[in-house]
Design a protein around this motif. Structure first.
Motif, PDB file in Angstrom:
ATOM      1  N   PRO A  83      39.351  48.742  64.364  1.00 49.78           N
ATOM      2  CA  PRO A  83      40.560  49.571  64.287  1.00 49.78           C
ATOM      3  C   PRO A  83      40.289  51.044  64.547  1.00 49.78           C
ATOM      4  CG  PRO A  83      40.580  47.954  62.533  1.00 49.78           C
ATOM      5  CD  PRO A  83      39.238  47.836  63.196  1.00 49.78           C
ATOM      6  N   GLU A  84      39.184  51.565  64.006  1.00 52.38           N
ATOM      7  CA  GLU A  84      38.879  52.975  64.205  1.00 52.38           C
ATOM      8  C   GLU A  84      38.549  53.283  65.666  1.00 52.38           C
ATOM      9  OE1 GLU A  84      35.154  51.163  62.114  1.00 52.38           O
ATOM     10  OE2 GLU A  84      37.333  50.840  62.199  1.00 52.38           O
ATOM     11  N   ALA A  85      37.923  52.318  66.349  1.00 53.89           N
ATOM     12  CA  ALA A  85      37.613  52.518  67.767  1.00 53.89           C
ATOM     13  C   ALA A  85      38.893  52.466  68.607  1.00 53.89           C
ATOM     14  CB  ALA A  85      36.628  51.459  68.237  1.00 53.89           C
ATOM     15  N   GLU A 120      39.060  48.087  87.315  1.00 54.84           N
ATOM     16  CA  GLU A 120      38.762  47.612  85.960  1.00 54.84           C
ATOM     17  C   GLU A 120      37.527  48.316  85.441  1.00 54.84           C
ATOM     18  OE1 GLU A 120      36.902  44.338  83.190  1.00 54.84           O
ATOM     19  OE2 GLU A 120      36.097  45.242  85.016  1.00 54.84           O
ATOM     20  N   VAL A 121      37.614  48.817  84.203  1.00 49.99           N
ATOM     21  CA  VAL A 121      36.541  49.601  83.602  1.00 49.99           C
ATOM     22  C   VAL A 121      36.321  49.124  82.167  1.00 49.99           C
ATOM     23  CG1 VAL A 121      35.769  51.916  82.966  1.00 49.99           C
ATOM     24  CG2 VAL A 121      37.209  51.606  84.991  1.00 49.99           C
ATOM     25  N   ASP A 122      35.057  48.906  81.795  1.00 46.64           N
ATOM     26  CA  ASP A 122      34.721  48.540  80.417  1.00 46.64           C
ATOM     27  C   ASP A 122      34.535  49.808  79.595  1.00 46.64           C
ATOM     28  OD1 ASP A 122      34.251  45.564  80.836  1.00 46.64           O
ATOM     29  OD2 ASP A 122      32.826  46.410  82.273  1.00 46.64           O
ATOM     30  N   VAL A 123      35.053  49.810  78.378  1.00 46.48           N
ATOM     31  CA  VAL A 123      34.916  51.014  77.544  1.00 46.48           C
ATOM     32  C   VAL A 123      34.394  50.674  76.149  1.00 46.48           C
ATOM     33  CG1 VAL A 123      36.545  52.542  78.698  1.00 46.48           C
ATOM     34  CG2 VAL A 123      37.409  50.873  77.052  1.00 46.48           C
ATOM     35  N   ARG A 124      33.589  51.611  75.626  1.00 47.97           N
ATOM     36  CA  ARG A 124      33.031  51.524  74.286  1.00 47.97           C
ATOM     37  C   ARG A 124      33.107  52.902  73.633  1.00 47.97           C
ATOM     38  NH1 ARG A 124      30.210  46.993  72.998  1.00 47.97           N
ATOM     39  NH2 ARG A 124      29.874  45.497  74.688  1.00 47.97           N
ATOM     40  N   VAL A 125      32.808  52.953  72.329  1.00 53.08           N
ATOM     41  CA  VAL A 125      32.872  54.207  71.579  1.00 53.08           C
ATOM     42  C   VAL A 125      31.493  54.543  71.029  1.00 53.08           C
ATOM     43  CG1 VAL A 125      33.888  55.367  69.580  1.00 53.08           C
ATOM     44  CG2 VAL A 125      35.294  53.863  70.999  1.00 53.08           C
ATOM     45  N   THR A 126      31.074  55.795  71.206  1.00 58.27           N
ATOM     46  CA  THR A 126      29.766  56.249  70.736  1.00 58.27           C
ATOM     47  C   THR A 126      29.793  56.551  69.242  1.00 58.27           C
ATOM     48  OG1 THR A 126      30.268  58.565  71.161  1.00 58.27           O
ATOM     49  CG2 THR A 126      29.348  57.292  72.991  1.00 58.27           C
ATOM     50  N   SER A 127      28.621  56.875  68.701  1.00 59.28           N
ATOM     51  CA  SER A 127      28.523  57.159  67.267  1.00 59.28           C
ATOM     52  C   SER A 127      29.296  58.409  66.867  1.00 59.28           C
ATOM     53  CB  SER A 127      27.055  57.303  66.838  1.00 59.28           C
ATOM     54  OG  SER A 127      26.461  58.428  67.480  1.00 59.28           O
ATOM     55  N   ALA A 174      27.053  52.196  70.336  1.00 60.14           N
ATOM     56  CA  ALA A 174      27.723  52.576  69.094  1.00 60.14           C
ATOM     57  C   ALA A 174      26.817  53.354  68.138  1.00 60.14           C
ATOM     58  CB  ALA A 174      28.261  51.340  68.385  1.00 60.14           C
ATOM     59  N   GLU A 175      25.513  53.433  68.475  1.00 59.64           N
ATOM     60  CA  GLU A 175      24.569  54.068  67.559  1.00 59.64           C
ATOM     61  C   GLU A 175      23.985  55.368  68.092  1.00 59.64           C
ATOM     62  OE1 GLU A 175      21.679  51.083  66.683  1.00 59.64           O
ATOM     63  OE2 GLU A 175      23.136  49.737  65.751  1.00 59.64           O
ATOM     64  N   VAL A 176      24.431  55.791  69.270  1.00 60.69           N
ATOM     65  CA  VAL A 176      23.935  57.055  69.834  1.00 60.69           C
ATOM     66  C   VAL A 176      25.109  57.986  70.104  1.00 60.69           C
ATOM     67  CG1 VAL A 176      21.887  56.010  70.866  1.00 60.69           C
ATOM     68  CG2 VAL A 176      24.006  56.130  72.187  1.00 60.69           C
ATOM     69  N   THR A 177      24.817  59.252  70.230  1.00 62.84           N
ATOM     70  CA  THR A 177      25.875  60.235  70.484  1.00 62.84           C
ATOM     71  C   THR A 177      26.162  60.344  71.982  1.00 62.84           C
ATOM     72  OG1 THR A 177      24.393  62.120  70.745  1.00 62.84           O
ATOM     73  CG2 THR A 177      25.091  61.559  68.493  1.00 62.84           C
ATOM     74  N   SER A 178      27.295  60.931  72.287  1.00 63.15           N
ATOM     75  CA  SER A 178      27.658  61.124  73.685  1.00 63.15           C
ATOM     76  C   SER A 178      26.675  62.067  74.381  1.00 63.15           C
ATOM     77  CB  SER A 178      29.081  61.658  73.780  1.00 63.15           C
ATOM     78  OG  SER A 178      29.235  62.841  73.014  1.00 63.15           O
ATOM     79  N   LYS A 179      26.145  63.049  73.680  1.00 57.78           N
ATOM     80  CA  LYS A 179      25.171  63.963  74.265  1.00 57.78           C
ATOM     81  C   LYS A 179      23.875  63.238  74.611  1.00 57.78           C
ATOM     82  CE  LYS A 179      26.783  68.335  72.275  1.00 57.78           C
ATOM     83  NZ  LYS A 179      26.423  69.510  71.454  1.00 57.78           N
ATOM     84  N   GLU A 180      23.461  62.324  73.728  1.00 55.26           N
ATOM     85  CA  GLU A 180      22.249  61.549  74.004  1.00 55.26           C
ATOM     86  C   GLU A 180      22.456  60.649  75.220  1.00 55.26           C
ATOM     87  OE1 GLU A 180      20.323  61.039  69.539  1.00 55.26           O
ATOM     88  OE2 GLU A 180      22.081  59.830  70.087  1.00 55.26           O
ATOM     89  N   LEU A 181      23.644  60.073  75.336  1.00 59.39           N
ATOM     90  CA  LEU A 181      23.929  59.193  76.463  1.00 59.39           C
ATOM     91  C   LEU A 181      24.002  59.961  77.779  1.00 59.39           C
ATOM     92  CD1 LEU A 181      26.648  56.674  75.200  1.00 59.39           C
ATOM     93  CD2 LEU A 181      24.342  56.140  75.995  1.00 59.39           C
ATOM     94  N   ALA A 182      24.484  61.176  77.719  1.00 59.00           N
ATOM     95  CA  ALA A 182      24.744  61.953  78.932  1.00 59.00           C
ATOM     96  C   ALA A 182      23.499  62.166  79.780  1.00 59.00           C
ATOM     97  CB  ALA A 182      25.373  63.292  78.569  1.00 59.00           C
TER      98      ALA A 182
END
Length: 243
Positions: free
Chosen positions: A109-111, A36-43, A66-74
Motif C-alpha cells: 500500500p505504501e508503494a 510498457e515499463v516495470d516500476v519499483r520503489v527504492t528505500s 527496495a533496500e537501496v536509495t535512489s542515489k545509490e542506484l543512479a
C-alpha cells in the motif's frame, strides 16, 4: 477490422536493453501504441524502472531495489544506461502524448501511494496501471485513480478484478485455450495478451505470427511484444492494413 494495440514490452526490448532510454526511444520510433515499463520503489521512496527485484541479472550485483536509495542506484549502469532508471528520466524521454503502461512490481500500500503521488504530478499523461491483485485495484481506486487499470491477475481472481474497478484483462498466451479470450470479449471486457512464455517455448514477449493471428480472431485487442515492428507488420499484412 482495426489493428490491435501494440504494446512494446519493456520498450523495444528485442533491439535494446529492457527498461532503458534506448528501448523507450526505439519503441517511440517503432510507433508502438504503448510503451510498457516495470516500476519499483527504492528505500528512500523514489520510483525507478526495473523488472527484477534486484540487479543480479542486469548488472551482476545483489543490490535489491527496495533496500537501496535512489542515489545509490543512479551510479549503477548496465549496458551503458542506468540499471534502474528514475521515473523522471522515463518522462523526459517519452513524449507526453505517448501512452505508457506500468507493470507495478511493488504493490505494498505504501508503494502504491508513492506511485500515485508521482503520477499526480503528470496528470495530463496517458497512463495505464498494470496491477496483480484485486486488493491493489481497490486501493488505487479508493485513492482517486480514474485512469485505466490492466489486470495482471491470476485466472481465479479475474471476476474480483473487474468488481474492484479494473478495465482490461491481461491473459498469458499459454493460457489462451478455446473460449478463453472470446468468453471475456463477449462480455464486453477488453483482453490484452502477453506473448510467449510457458508452453509456447518462447521468451516472454516473443511471438509467432500464426498465434498472433489466432488470438486476434478470438477477439484480443492488444499484444505485449518485444518486437513492436515485427508484430505490427504481421498483423497489418494479414488484416490488409498498412502500418
Amino acid at each position: 477490422m482495426s489493428l490491435p494495440a501494440i504494446i512494446a514490452h519493456r520498450g523495444y526490448s528485442t533491439l535494446y536493453r529492457e527498461n532503458s532510454p534506448a528501448a523507450w526511444t526505439g519503441a517511440i520510433e517503432a510507433n508502438a501504441d504503448y510503451i510498457e515499463v516495470d516500476v519499483r520503489v527504492t528505500s528512500d521512496g523514489k520510483v525507478v524502472c526495473c523488472h527484477d527485484k534486484d540487479l543480479k541479472r542486469l548488472a551482476g550485483r545483489e543490490d535489491a531495489i527496495a533496500e537501496v536509495t535512489s542515489k545509490e542506484l543512479a551510479v549503477i549502469e548496465a549496458q551503458g544506461f542506468p540499471a534502474a532508471p528514475a521515473l523522471a528520466l522515463l518522462f523526459e524521454t517519452v513524449p507526453e502524448d505517448r501512452p505508457i503502461l506500468f507493470d507495478v512490481k511493488d504493490e505494498r500500500p505504501e508503494a502504491l501511494d508513492i506511485l500515485l503521488a508521482a503520477f499526480a504530478e503528470v496528470a495530463s499523461r496517458d497512463l495505464t496501471l498494470g496491477l496483480h491483485a484485486s486488493g491493489s485495484v481497490r486501493h488505487v481506486r479508493t485513492a482517486g485513480w480514474t485512469r485505466p487499470i490492466l489486470g495482471l491477475v491470476k485466472s481465479f481472481d479475474e471476476e474480483a478484478f473487474f468488481e474492484a474497478g479494473g478495465d482490461i484483462l491481461r491473459i498469458w498466451e499459454w493460457d489462451t485455450g478455446p473460449g478463453r479470450i472470446s468468453g471475456h470479449v463477449e462480455s464486453g471486457r477488453p483482453v490484452w495478451i502477453t506473448a510467449g512464455e510457458g508452453a509456447t517455448g518462447r521468451r516472454v514477449g516473443d511471438f509467432a505470427a500464426d498465434d498472433l493471428l489466432r488470438m486476434v480472431r478470438e477477439g484480443a485487442s492488444g499484444f505485449l511484444v518485444n518486437d513492436p515492428v515485427g508484430a505490427r507488420q504481421v498483423l497489418a499484412e494479414t488484416l490488409e492494413l498498412r502500418p
